[in-house]
Write an enzyme that holds these catalytic residues in place. Structure first.
Site, short mmCIF file in Angstrom:
data_model
loop_
_atom_site.label_atom_id
_atom_site.label_comp_id
_atom_site.label_asym_id
_atom_site.label_seq_id
_atom_site.Cartn_x
_atom_site.Cartn_y
_atom_site.Cartn_z
N LYS A 1 -28.03 -32.94 3.21
CA LYS A 1 -27.71 -31.47 2.79
C LYS A 1 -27.11 -30.83 4.15
O LYS A 1 -26.03 -30.23 3.83
CB LYS A 1 -28.92 -30.72 2.09
CG LYS A 1 -29.26 -31.37 0.94
CD LYS A 1 -28.22 -31.37 -0.35
CE LYS A 1 -28.66 -31.55 -1.61
NZ LYS A 1 -27.69 -31.63 -2.60
N TYR B 1 -33.42 -36.63 2.68
CA TYR B 1 -32.70 -35.53 2.04
C TYR B 1 -32.10 -34.49 2.86
O TYR B 1 -31.04 -33.87 2.65
CB TYR B 1 -33.76 -34.79 1.06
CG TYR B 1 -33.55 -33.81 0.01
CD1 TYR B 1 -32.53 -34.07 -1.18
CD2 TYR B 1 -33.55 -32.62 0.46
CE1 TYR B 1 -32.03 -33.02 -1.88
CE2 TYR B 1 -33.22 -31.53 -0.43
CZ TYR B 1 -32.55 -31.80 -1.62
OH TYR B 1 -32.00 -30.88 -2.37
P1 NAP Z 1 -32.59 -32.96 -11.24
O1 NAP Z 1 -33.11 -32.09 -12.06
O2 NAP Z 1 -33.13 -34.34 -10.86
O3 NAP Z 1 -30.77 -33.13 -11.46
C1 NAP Z 1 -30.19 -33.93 -10.72
C2 NAP Z 1 -29.11 -34.50 -11.41
O4 NAP Z 1 -28.19 -35.27 -10.64
C3 NAP Z 1 -29.32 -35.28 -12.68
O5 NAP Z 1 -28.37 -34.80 -13.85
C4 NAP Z 1 -28.91 -36.57 -12.16
O6 NAP Z 1 -28.62 -37.44 -13.45
C5 NAP Z 1 -27.59 -36.35 -11.34
N1 NAP Z 1 -27.66 -37.53 -10.61
C6 NAP Z 1 -28.30 -38.30 -9.61
N2 NAP Z 1 -27.51 -39.29 -9.23
C7 NAP Z 1 -26.30 -39.43 -9.79
C8 NAP Z 1 -25.10 -40.00 -9.64
N3 NAP Z 1 -25.03 -41.20 -8.92
N4 NAP Z 1 -24.00 -39.61 -10.48
C9 NAP Z 1 -24.10 -38.75 -11.45
N5 NAP Z 1 -25.20 -37.80 -11.59
C10 NAP Z 1 -26.22 -38.16 -10.88
O7 NAP Z 1 -32.50 -32.00 -10.05
P2 NAP Z 1 -32.07 -30.37 -9.63
O8 NAP Z 1 -33.20 -29.83 -8.99
O9 NAP Z 1 -31.36 -29.96 -10.77
O10 NAP Z 1 -30.83 -30.95 -8.67
C11 NAP Z 1 -29.44 -30.30 -8.73
C12 NAP Z 1 -29.19 -30.14 -7.47
O11 NAP Z 1 -29.56 -29.12 -6.79
C13 NAP Z 1 -29.05 -31.49 -6.58
O12 NAP Z 1 -28.12 -31.41 -5.71
C14 NAP Z 1 -30.14 -30.92 -5.48
O13 NAP Z 1 -30.18 -31.48 -4.23
C15 NAP Z 1 -30.09 -29.38 -5.39
N6 NAP Z 1 -31.15 -28.56 -5.03
C16 NAP Z 1 -32.32 -28.52 -5.82
C17 NAP Z 1 -33.40 -27.74 -5.40
C18 NAP Z 1 -34.63 -27.57 -6.46
O14 NAP Z 1 -35.50 -26.96 -5.62
N7 NAP Z 1 -34.63 -28.19 -7.47
C19 NAP Z 1 -33.25 -26.90 -4.37
C20 NAP Z 1 -32.27 -27.03 -3.34
C21 NAP Z 1 -31.08 -27.70 -3.94
P3 NAP Z 1 -29.71 -38.45 -13.92
O15 NAP Z 1 -30.50 -37.69 -15.11
O16 NAP Z 1 -28.90 -39.79 -14.52
O17 NAP Z 1 -30.79 -38.91 -13.15
#
Ligand code: NAP
Length: 258
Positions: free
Chosen positions: A185, A181
């Site tokens: 990033k 991961y």
């Molecule tokens: P999440 O709730 O798991 O959402 C991830 C989203 O990405 C879901 O809609 C998922 O779809 C989609 N996804 C995964 N693989 C995909 C693919 N091959 N094609 C299209 N969509 C896909 O996580 P989140 O925390 O909201 O993450 C959103 C972004 O924020 C990510 O890039 C993550 O790395 C970043 N981020 C999150 C955090 C945190 O603390 N949460 C911190 C820093 C950065 P499905 O429902 O189909 O799986």
């Protein structure tokens, strides 16, 4: 369901900005779509299946927002090309691209392993979505973004990708040494700088953001911030004016170290 069978109605908002958010069916992506929609943008809710994307778009429409589902699996070129064709046919341009879709592949069976014990396949799988997926979607959408008077690309990165943060043993995240991961990033940050450099003489701005540690499915809802809070910085960078930055990495408090 094919695109031709997709009969959902997009509310007709004259002159609205058009935004595609990948991975917008839940978590930070859904909140980003909600906030961009509330700001008057027509939001295209990217999701890898209709089963996940349609209800999310419908929920936003129930809130009075202009939203429609667009199928995009960022690891599947055919869905990316079909999405670009659909956006071209329906809107003729794209104003905002939020590369939000992301995964965190565990490096080991218990969710943890040091880099030296991390299988290459776990790293590769993470890069397919978090890095190569962003490149594929960006390249497919750029012809549409170039038709916007002032397009914005926001790549949703993470503090865990920061080389400055990862090199600082006193960082609050010093112990979170996840090779798949974190380095995906870091690579995404590099991708952001590369596109910003290519597009510096255009009106397109390309930035990376870190949403902070938000409670979502990605981390088993262990985060300390809400998805709504996490989405705010993306929305800010998606709507920056002509005097705003490009090729920068932003958190809630402003520029953050690469
Ligand atoms: P999440 O709730 O798991 O959402 C991830 C989203 O990405 C879901 O809609 C998922 O779809 C989609 N996804 C995964 N693989 C995909 C693919 N091959 N094609 C299209 N969509 C896909 O996580 P989140 O925390 O909201 O993450 C959103 C972004 O924020 C990510 O890039 C993550 O790395 C970043 N981020 C999150 C955090 C945190 O603390 N949460 C911190 C820093 C950065 P499905 O429902 O189909 O799986």
């Amino acid at each position: 369901m094919t695109d031709a069978q997709n009969t959902q109605k997009t509310p007709n908002v004259q002159n609205a900005q058009i935004a595609l958010i990948t991975g917008a069916n839940k978590g930070i992506g859904l909140e980003t779509a909600r906030q961009l929609g509330a700001a008057g943008t027509t939001v295209l809710v990217g999701a890898r299946s209709a089963e996940r994307g349609e209800p999310a778009a419908a929920a936003l429409r129930d809130e009075g927002l202009a939203a429609r589902f667009v199928r995009v699996d960022v690891t599947d070129e055919a869905t990316i090309e079909a999405a670009a064709k659909l956006i071209d046919a329906e809107f003729g341009r794209l104003d905002i691209l939020v590369n939000n879709a992301g995964i965190s592949v565990p490096p080991g069976p218990d969710g943890w392993a040091p880099p030296s014990e991390t299988p290459v396949d776990a790293v590769r799988e993470n890069y397919e979505t978090n890095v190569f997926g962003v490149i594929a979607v960006t390249n497919a959408m750029l012809p549409l973004l170039r038709r916007s008077p002032a397009a914005r690309i926001v790549n949703v990165s993470s503090e865990l990708g920061s080389l400055a943060g990862n090199s600082d043993l006193n960082s609050p995240f010093a112990e979170i040494n996840l090779l798949p991961y974190n380095t995906s990033k870091t690579a995404l940050n590099g991708v952001t700088v590369a596109y910003a450099k290519e597009l510096r003489d255009t009106s397109i701005k390309v930035n990376a953001v870190t949403p902070g540690y938000c409670a979502t499915d990605l981390n088993g809802h262990s985060g300390v911030r809400t998805a709504e809070q996490g989405a705010a910085v993306t929305v800010r960078l998606a709507m920056i004016g002509a005097d705003g930055p490009t090729g920068a990495f932003f958190g809630d408090d402003g520029p953050t170290p690469w």
